[in-house]
Write a protein that holds these residues in place. Structure first.
Motif, PDB file in Angstrom:
ATOM      1  N   UNK A 152       0.808  -1.217   0.000  1.00 44.31           N
ATOM      2  CA  UNK A 152       0.000   0.000   0.000  1.00 44.31           C
ATOM      3  C   UNK A 152       0.844   1.272   0.000  1.00 44.31           C
ATOM      4  N   UNK A 153       1.953   1.294   0.750  1.00 46.39           N
ATOM      5  CA  UNK A 153       2.776   2.509   0.775  1.00 46.39           C
ATOM      6  C   UNK A 153       3.443   2.759  -0.577  1.00 46.39           C
ATOM      7  N   UNK A 154       4.119   1.768  -1.188  1.00 49.10           N
ATOM      8  CA  UNK A 154       4.642   2.017  -2.545  1.00 49.10           C
ATOM      9  C   UNK A 154       3.549   2.348  -3.550  1.00 49.10           C
ATOM     10  N   UNK A 155       2.400   1.675  -3.439  1.00 47.53           N
ATOM     11  CA  UNK A 155       1.305   1.962  -4.363  1.00 47.53           C
ATOM     12  C   UNK A 155       0.813   3.400  -4.194  1.00 47.53           C
ATOM     13  N   UNK A 156       0.762   3.884  -2.967  1.00 47.77           N
ATOM     14  CA  UNK A 156       0.361   5.270  -2.738  1.00 47.77           C
ATOM     15  C   UNK A 156       1.350   6.248  -3.355  1.00 47.77           C
ATOM     16  N   UNK A 157       2.642   5.948  -3.225  1.00 45.97           N
ATOM     17  CA  UNK A 157       3.669   6.803  -3.842  1.00 45.97           C
ATOM     18  C   UNK A 157       3.553   6.785  -5.364  1.00 45.97           C
ATOM     19  N   UNK A 158       3.269   5.611  -5.911  1.00 49.39           N
ATOM     20  CA  UNK A 158       3.124   5.488  -7.361  1.00 49.39           C
ATOM     21  C   UNK A 158       1.932   6.304  -7.861  1.00 49.39           C
ATOM     22  N   UNK A 159       0.803   6.166  -7.183  1.00 46.38           N
ATOM     23  CA  UNK A 159      -0.396   6.893  -7.599  1.00 46.38           C
ATOM     24  C   UNK A 159      -0.195   8.398  -7.455  1.00 46.38           C
ATOM     25  N   UNK A 160       0.508   8.813  -6.407  1.00 45.58           N
ATOM     26  CA  UNK A 160       0.798  10.241  -6.235  1.00 45.58           C
ATOM     27  C   UNK A 160       1.694  10.753  -7.357  1.00 45.58           C
ATOM     28  N   UNK A 161       2.734   9.997  -7.684  1.00 49.57           N
ATOM     29  CA  UNK A 161       3.655  10.406  -8.754  1.00 49.57           C
ATOM     30  C   UNK A 161       2.936  10.547 -10.082  1.00 49.57           C
ATOM     31  N   UNK A 162       2.121   9.556 -10.419  1.00 50.63           N
ATOM     32  CA  UNK A 162       1.455   9.611 -11.723  1.00 50.63           C
ATOM     33  C   UNK A 162       0.308  10.619 -11.740  1.00 50.63           C
ATOM     34  N   UNK A 163      -0.257  10.958 -10.588  1.00 51.00           N
ATOM     35  CA  UNK A 163      -1.243  12.042 -10.546  1.00 51.00           C
ATOM     36  C   UNK A 163      -0.579  13.373 -10.849  1.00 51.00           C
ATOM     37  N   UNK A 164       0.609  13.591 -10.279  1.00 49.53           N
ATOM     38  CA  UNK A 164       1.358  14.814 -10.564  1.00 49.53           C
ATOM     39  C   UNK A 164       1.813  14.849 -12.013  1.00 49.53           C
ATOM     40  N   UNK A 165       2.189  13.685 -12.537  1.00 48.87           N
ATOM     41  CA  UNK A 165       2.588  13.612 -13.944  1.00 48.87           C
ATOM     42  C   UNK A 165       1.413  13.960 -14.854  1.00 48.87           C
ATOM     43  N   UNK A 166       0.248  13.405 -14.528  1.00 46.22           N
ATOM     44  CA  UNK A 166      -0.937  13.686 -15.332  1.00 46.22           C
ATOM     45  C   UNK A 166      -1.275  15.173 -15.321  1.00 46.22           C
ATOM     46  N   UNK A 167      -1.164  15.805 -14.146  1.00 50.58           N
ATOM     47  CA  UNK A 167      -1.429  17.244 -14.055  1.00 50.58           C
ATOM     48  C   UNK A 167      -0.454  18.034 -14.912  1.00 50.58           C
ATOM     49  N   UNK A 168       0.807  17.608 -14.944  1.00 46.96           N
ATOM     50  CA  UNK A 168       1.809  18.293 -15.771  1.00 46.96           C
ATOM     51  C   UNK A 168       1.547  18.071 -17.253  1.00 46.96           C
ATOM     52  N   UNK A 169       1.146  16.850 -17.618  1.00 47.06           N
ATOM     53  CA  UNK A 169       0.873  16.535 -19.024  1.00 47.06           C
ATOM     54  C   UNK A 169      -0.268  17.409 -19.555  1.00 47.06           C
ATOM     55  N   UNK A 170      -1.295  17.599 -18.745  1.00 45.84           N
ATOM     56  CA  UNK A 170      -2.448  18.383 -19.193  1.00 45.84           C
ATOM     57  C   UNK A 170      -2.100  19.852 -19.407  1.00 45.84           C
ATOM     58  N   UNK A 171      -0.995  20.317 -18.804  1.00 41.21           N
ATOM     59  CA  UNK A 171      -0.572  21.695 -18.974  1.00 41.21           C
ATOM     60  C   UNK A 171       0.398  21.885 -20.137  1.00 41.21           C
ATOM     61  N   UNK A 172       0.813  20.776 -20.771  1.00 41.47           N
ATOM     62  CA  UNK A 172       1.758  20.880 -21.892  1.00 41.47           C
ATOM     63  C   UNK A 172       1.084  21.512 -23.101  1.00 41.47           C
ATOM     64  N   UNK A 173       1.816  22.404 -23.787  1.00 49.43           N
ATOM     65  CA  UNK A 173       1.277  23.062 -24.980  1.00 49.43           C
ATOM     66  C   UNK A 173       1.480  22.206 -26.229  1.00 49.43           C
ATOM     67  N   UNK A 174       2.540  21.420 -26.232  1.00 46.88           N
ATOM     68  CA  UNK A 174       2.833  20.582 -27.403  1.00 46.88           C
ATOM     69  C   UNK A 174       1.964  19.320 -27.369  1.00 46.88           C
ATOM     70  N   UNK A 175       1.159  19.138 -28.397  1.00 47.88           N
ATOM     71  CA  UNK A 175       0.300  17.945 -28.484  1.00 47.88           C
ATOM     72  C   UNK A 175       1.152  16.685 -28.604  1.00 47.88           C
ATOM     73  N   UNK A 176       2.241  16.786 -29.382  1.00 45.99           N
ATOM     74  CA  UNK A 176       3.127  15.628 -29.573  1.00 45.99           C
ATOM     75  C   UNK A 176       3.743  15.193 -28.247  1.00 45.99           C
TER      76      UNK A 176
END
Length: 380
Positions: free
Chosen positions: A206-230
């Protein structure tokens, strides 16, 4: 009642019987094992040989492949031997080793997947600081820490599980020795150990899984802010495949180790165990690595080198690094062409075949005793 120290061994009932359908499933398992070993071994060799893959991400992927190989070789050979020969017994020492190596690889992979999610978080969210945050010292600590934590938990589980007194019936309704299954055969109170094992599962799942989900949530937030579609598509495709692997691995693990005892079923446990010990090691290199552009490039490079060194092309040879004359582009083209006429192979310093239409400061000349001009001047 027979005490654990006097127990000669156990009988592994296995995963299949000898019906036609189960024989086909057994053949499928063997095919999956072979492809899993080939894919993971290929990844280890590619990462070791190609300098372009000497990066933190591929270093962690190399450790993942080693863990998957350990899982497969710990489980499948004994299962296949028991099914084919009918010899389903396993000694006490063999059972302890199986618990140790299985739990080491499985536990280490839990922590390594969390380390890999952090690597992707830094690469996507802090690309300018990637070289600083994910240096080789940090990568080594992540890898060694994963192996150490997995091995520590494995040693504890193997030692404590086999120290219990077991009843006369030593039949294990499983295809390998796994601590939760063996504990059911104990004739003494195992509630304290089961509670400790549950706490360990919380720490390792559960602890590693929580870290993984947190990391990819932050990644997803960053991806949505990218201007380049590619760039957005590339980052999203990479991270979504990684999340898929995480779900395939952690889902069965949580199902087996964190369910209440009253809901446990040997039948479902065997199916889930087969999934993450046999099928997941096949999927990991396919999802994480073999689709990557860098890995495809390394495969093409190995293919070209294999073509060059095949029997029909192999001759006594030597390698010479030379500096090409600078100046007129046409003159350089003629120089490369003449070198080819002199029965040589030209490569740049990255190992890629030279083109007569490109400019190079240095080339590696592979001088070969050719039998004919066509053998070496035809394109690779």
């Amino acid at each position: 009642m027979v005490h654990g120290n006097n127990t000669s061994g156990f009988i592994l009932i296995g995963l299949f019987d000898h019906t036609r359908a189960h024989q086909m499933l057994f053949g499928l398992i063997l095919a999956v094992m072979i492809f899993s070993v080939l894919n993971n071994t290929l990844m280890v060799l590619l990462i070791h040989q190609d300098t372009r893959l000497h990066t933190p991400m591929y270093f962690l992927l190399n450790q993942l492949s080693l863990m998957d190989l350990m899982l497969v070789f710990t489980i499948v050979p004994k299962m296949a031997d028991g099914y084919l020969t009918g010899e389903k017994s396993i000694s006490l020492v063999g059972c302890g080793l199986q618990i140790f190596f299985f739990q080491t690889a499985g536990g280490a992979e839990c922590f390594l997947l969390a380390a890999m999610s952090y690597d992707r978080y830094v690469a996507v969210c802090h690309p300018l600081r990637y070289a600083t945050l994910m240096n080789w010292h940090m990568c080594l600590k992540m890898a060694l820490g994963s192996w150490f934590l997995g091995a520590s938990d494995a040693l504890m589980q193997a030692a404590v599980t086999l120290s219990f007194p077991f009843c006369v019936n030593h039949e294990v309704d499983h295809f390998f020795c796994e601590a939760p299954t063996l504990v059911r055969l104990a004739c003494s109170d195992t509630s304290a150990f089961e509670y400790v094992m549950y706490i360990c599962c919380v720490l390792m799942l559960l602890i590693p899984l929580s870290l993984i989900l947190t990391s990819y949530s932050l990644i997803l937030a960053t991806i949505l802010q990218m201007h380049s579609i590619e760039a957005r598509k590339k980052a999203f495709a990479t991270c979504s495949s990684h999340v898929g692997v995480v779900g395939l691995y952690y889902g069965p693990g949580i199902f087996i180790y964190m369910r209440p005892k009253s809901y446990r079923s040997a039948k479902y446990d065997k199916v889930m165990s087969a999934f993450y010990t046999i099928f997941t090691p096949l999927l990991n290199p396919m999802i994480y690595s073999l689709r990557n552009k860098e890995v495809k490039g390394a495969l093409r490079k190995c293919e070209r080198q294999g073509h060059l060194l095949s029997k029909e092309h192999l001759r006594p040879h030597r390698e010479v690094v030379v500096e090409l004359e600078t100046g007129d582009r046409d003159a350089q083209r003629v120089r490369v062409h003449r070198l080819c006429k002199e029965e040589t192979w030209l490569y740049d310093l990255s190992g890629n075949p030279c083109s007569v239409d490109a400019e190079y400061d240095f080339v590696v000349i592979l001088v070969v005793a050719a039998t004919s001009e066509d053998d070496f001047c035809s394109p690779v």
